[in-house]
Design a protein around this motif. Structure first.
Motif, PDB file in Angstrom:
ATOM      1  N   UNK A 468       0.858  -1.180   0.000  1.00 19.25           N
ATOM      2  CA  UNK A 468       0.000   0.000   0.000  1.00 19.25           C
ATOM      3  C   UNK A 468       0.896   1.232   0.000  1.00 19.25           C
ATOM      4  N   UNK A 469       0.628   2.170  -0.909  1.00 20.67           N
ATOM      5  CA  UNK A 469       1.398   3.415  -0.978  1.00 20.67           C
ATOM      6  C   UNK A 469       0.546   4.531  -0.391  1.00 20.67           C
ATOM      7  N   UNK A 470       1.151   5.286   0.545  1.00 21.24           N
ATOM      8  CA  UNK A 470       0.436   6.369   1.223  1.00 21.24           C
ATOM      9  C   UNK A 470       1.057   7.723   0.900  1.00 21.24           C
ATOM     10  N   UNK A 471       0.212   8.747   0.995  1.00 14.16           N
ATOM     11  CA  UNK A 471       0.679  10.124   0.822  1.00 14.16           C
ATOM     12  C   UNK A 471      -0.234  11.034   1.609  1.00 14.16           C
ATOM     13  N   UNK A 472       0.361  11.825   2.491  1.00 15.50           N
ATOM     14  CA  UNK A 472      -0.360  12.810   3.302  1.00 15.50           C
ATOM     15  C   UNK A 472      -1.583  12.198   3.981  1.00 15.50           C
ATOM     16  N   UNK A 473      -1.392  11.000   4.552  1.00  9.34           N
ATOM     17  CA  UNK A 473      -2.426  10.382   5.355  1.00  9.34           C
ATOM     18  C   UNK A 473      -3.449   9.558   4.609  1.00  9.34           C
ATOM     19  N   UNK A 474      -3.311   9.456   3.284  1.00  4.64           N
ATOM     20  CA  UNK A 474      -4.269   8.694   2.488  1.00  4.64           C
ATOM     21  C   UNK A 474      -3.562   7.608   1.689  1.00  4.64           C
ATOM     22  N   UNK A 493       7.678   1.834  -8.640  1.00 10.07           N
ATOM     23  CA  UNK A 493       7.332   2.144  -7.259  1.00 10.07           C
ATOM     24  C   UNK A 493       8.117   3.347  -6.762  1.00 10.07           C
ATOM     25  N   UNK A 494       9.381   3.434  -7.133  1.00  9.94           N
ATOM     26  CA  UNK A 494      10.201   4.592  -6.736  1.00  9.94           C
ATOM     27  C   UNK A 494       9.601   5.889  -7.291  1.00  9.94           C
ATOM     28  N   UNK A 495       9.082   5.841  -8.521  1.00 13.21           N
ATOM     29  CA  UNK A 495       8.452   7.020  -9.117  1.00 13.21           C
ATOM     30  C   UNK A 495       7.220   7.439  -8.321  1.00 13.21           C
ATOM     31  N   UNK A 496       6.412   6.457  -7.927  1.00 17.47           N
ATOM     32  CA  UNK A 496       5.190   6.766  -7.179  1.00 17.47           C
ATOM     33  C   UNK A 496       5.529   7.382  -5.830  1.00 17.47           C
ATOM     34  N   UNK A 497       6.511   6.799  -5.145  1.00 21.08           N
ATOM     35  CA  UNK A 497       6.891   7.304  -3.824  1.00 21.08           C
ATOM     36  C   UNK A 497       7.452   8.715  -3.923  1.00 21.08           C
TER      37      UNK A 497
END
Length: 517
Positions: A468-474, A493-497
């Motif tokens: 699961x990839x998260x960003x700013x609490x979501x 995955x590195x691009x998404x993170x």
């Protein structure tokens, strides 16, 4: 060949009869980046402390800019242009950015009183030198780790540093922050500064190193250009054995979740988080620092109560209001910071590794049995392959990798059903890292459900069967095992993170695949 700035020859030192360095040499040229590589305890940091005047060697000479010394005092090393930025950065949180940058310069110049205008001038000059803009009046306590690292660099530059030692400078940085820091280091090199860079992250070593100097067991293995090595050969030289990170694949067939999280939210931490963990799952939680990953882990362990949502264990609602509740439900948490949250540093390995299982050590008189404690500690130390088998040694005296094995061992000893691992390999050498990965895989194969928190794509892909990839609490996207098998998934995955905004707004069930998709 450039001009040698630092030449250390035949450096040896012993502690308690144990030789920590055995006749090692190091040469660093002007405008050169040298990466010191080796496992924890190999002698890298000891050499740095000798060059910076903290330790006195038993043999050898140190030459800086042509001036030769049998040993240096810290003030001499500073006067010769040696500056060290340690992992803890040694900043004063209650002082401002400007004051932290200027303080060493003022002390060195013998200033009794600080002049605000002079402090601001020194700080602004150094920030301009590396092309970074920070609020000079901001308290350092309010800065991100990345910006604290910038302050530490500027403080070193204010002392007219000619050679800068950086010890694990990227440990707590996000991918984008690492890129910015490495760009600064490369710019310092262009300006003629020599940089000695210590890192366990091999991709960083290859990205910036002109020369890689490898240590093993207190001896120097050799000097290599980055082009002479790859990760496999570098790992072999560092450890004396072949290091392979095997990919994890779930083999359990049970689909009934051990843990189910439904629409969990906590204001300013995370929002509407849902996922499941089955027996044998290693579920990766990843994203930039501050994404809410640690906050979720703390909530599951009863240390960060959610505002809304439901946690279910074996399909039944679980009321987890404190760590004792979590333990009763079979949940264990390996915390993000082992030194301050996971260990009693000035206590023995025995005390630390048995601290979660005191009820098993009690006599009928409700006293701790020394015999039971020794037996349990010895069993766990051997099962975790802690290098130092002496259970009476202070845990602070162990390497980072062995400390982490102790922390992991004390939770494995509770026989958890759900194990949460928050950044389990930060600051750990590649040999210990491979052993910890293998242990985690074995635990999952035995049916434990694992939540694995990391911001390193390579680590996530190697160890997790779901992500699961998260960003700013979501949650912004998820990956299943078939996605993780796709070509180029690590890079994707590195691009998404690193660029989560490109995925912002996708629903929590969205999936991303690699180049084969």
């Amino acid at each position: 060949m450039g001009t040698p700035l630092l030449v250390a020859e035949d450096i040896s030192i012993s502690f308690g009869g144990i030789r920590a360095l055995k006749g090692v040499d190091l040469t660093v040229e002007e405008g050169q980046i040298v990466c010191l590589a080796g496992e924890n305890g190999c002698g890298k940091s000891t050499l740095v402390k000798i060059v910076s005047g903290v330790y006195t060697p038993s043999t050898g000479t140190i030459s800086i800019g042509g001036d030769s010394f049998n040993a240096l005092k810290p003030r001499q090393a500073i006067a010769e242009g040696v500056q060290v930025i340690y992992q803890d950065l040694s900043l004063f949180d209650h002082l401002s950015v400007a004051e932290n940058i200027a303080i060493n310069r003022l002390i060195h110049d013998g200033s009794v009183l600080s002049n605000r205008a002079e402090v601001q001038r020194i700080a602004a000059e150094q920030l301009e030198r590396i092309g970074i803009d920070l609020d000079l009046d901001a308290p350092v306590s309010e800065l991100s780790v990345a910006n604290k690292q910038i302050v530490a660099i500027c403080r070193a530059l204010s002392m007219d540093a000619r050679i800068l030692f950086m010890d694990e400078p990227t440990t707590a940085l996000t991918t984008n922050e690492v890129k910015r820091l490495l760009a600064i280091v490369l710019d310092l090199k262009k300006r003629g500064m020599a940089v000695v860079f210590i890192s366990h992250k091999l991709d960083e070593v290859f990205e910036i190193a002109d020369k890689i100097t490898i240590f093993r067991d207190g001896s120097k293995v050799g000097d290599f250009t980055a082009s002479e090595l790859d990760e496999v050969s570098l790992s072999f030289h560092m450890t004396g054995r072949e290091i392979v990170y095997n990919r994890y694949h779930r083999t359990r067939t049970e689909d009934q979740p051990l843990l189910e999280v439904r629409e969990l939210s906590r204001a300013d931490n995370y929002e509407d988080i849902s996922f499941t963990v089955r027996p044998g799952d290693i579920l990766g939680l990843t994203g930039l620092l501050g994404a809410g990953r640690t906050e979720i882990a703390l909530s599951l362990f009863g240390l960060n109560r959610p505002d809304s949502g439901t946690i279910l264990i074996d399909g039944k609602t679980a009321a987890i209001t404190n760590p004792w509740d979590a333990l009763d439900y079979g949940i264990a948490l390996l915390p993000e910071d082992r030194k301050t949250q996971g260990l009693f540093g000035q206590q023995s390995v025995k005390t630390n590794i048995t601290s979660t299982m005191l009820d098993r050590l009690l006599t009928p008189m409700r006293m701790i049995s020394g015999r039971k404690e020794d037996a349990l500690a010895t069993e766990l130390v051997h099962s975790m392959n802690v290098n130092n088998k002496d259970i009476s040694v202070l845990v602070d005296n162990l390497s980072g990798g062995n400390q982490q094995k102790v922390v992991l061992g004390k939770w494995i000893g509770t026989e958890p059903r759900i194990l949460i691992l928050d950044s389990p390999t930060v600051g750990i050498d590649i040999g210990s890292k491979s052993e910890i990965y293998a242990k985690i895989h074995d635990l999952a194969a035995d049916g434990i459900g694992i939540i694995f928190i990391s911001d390193e794509p390579e680590e996530i892909v190697a160890n997790c069967n779901r992500v699961l990839v998260m960003h700013e609490g979501s949650m912004i996207t998820s990956l299943e095992e078939e996605d993780l098998r796709a070509d180029g998934i690590k890079e994707r995955l590195a691009e998404i993170i690193s660029d989560p905004d490109s995925f912002a707004g996708t629903n929590s069930g969205a999936r991303v695949q690699g180049e084969q998709a």
